[in-house]
Enzyme design. Sequence first.
Site, short mmCIF file in Angstrom:
data_model
loop_
_atom_site.label_atom_id
_atom_site.label_comp_id
_atom_site.label_asym_id
_atom_site.label_seq_id
_atom_site.Cartn_x
_atom_site.Cartn_y
_atom_site.Cartn_z
CG ASN A 157 -1.88 1.18 1.24
OD1 ASN A 157 -2.48 1.50 0.21
ND2 ASN A 157 -2.03 1.84 2.38
CG HIS A 188 -1.00 6.27 4.63
ND1 HIS A 188 -2.38 6.31 4.60
CD2 HIS A 188 -0.62 7.10 5.65
CE1 HIS A 188 -2.81 7.12 5.55
NE2 HIS A 188 -1.77 7.61 6.21
CG ASP A 239 -3.02 3.58 6.72
OD1 ASP A 239 -3.01 2.96 5.64
OD2 ASP A 239 -3.86 4.46 6.98
CB SER A 295 4.86 5.62 4.21
OG SER A 295 5.20 6.73 5.00
#
Length: 212
Positions: free
Chosen positions: A107, A109, A145, A136
């Site tokens: 992911n 973020h 997260d 990030s």
Amino acid sequence: MKKIVVLVSGQGSNLQALIDACQQGRIAANIVAVFSNKSQAYGLQRAKEAGIDAHALDAKAYVDRQAFDNALAQSIDQYQPDLVVLAGYMRILSNTFVQHYQGRMLNIHPSLLPKYPGLHTHRQAIDNGDSEHGTSVHFVTEQLDGGPVILQAKVPIFQGDEEDEVIERVQTQEHTIYPLVVNWFIEGRLAMRDNAAWLDGERLPAQGYAAD
């Protein structure tokens, strides 16, 4: 050639950066499918224009989050991806889904994690008077997260900046670092173990890889 599946909910600018990187050979893999929880997400149009299978799943058609995630996982698994990439996917994933793709789901973020998990990160950074913000790339774990950070990029926040200005600055960095990290994984250089990110056999620090 290794295979990537991307999940989006909106405009898909990071998806476009990944499509471009694959087409230019900067990622040694093919994006084989894009999935969205929003049928009108522009990211699906980006996928279609690139000749990539594009699918939308409507959460309202399922009894609960788990049922939706089960259906999504079954659809993703038909493509047998080596890596699942979240690119602005705005649904919170169930623990079962995350565990199914543990160690092979990334992911990005828009904050310097662990600062500002969740939503409205740019606004929080401005309101708190931060002098820098950033983005990030991290492995996905059950903690929102909260997975091991792989790489961060910082941007300045200037006096009088509007939110849109900071967003644009951050996205410019995202479009650079996300393809880079995805290719690290595809090349077999990047892995998650012991709840940490490892690059070229070295355990990365909490803030991820740093050139210095």
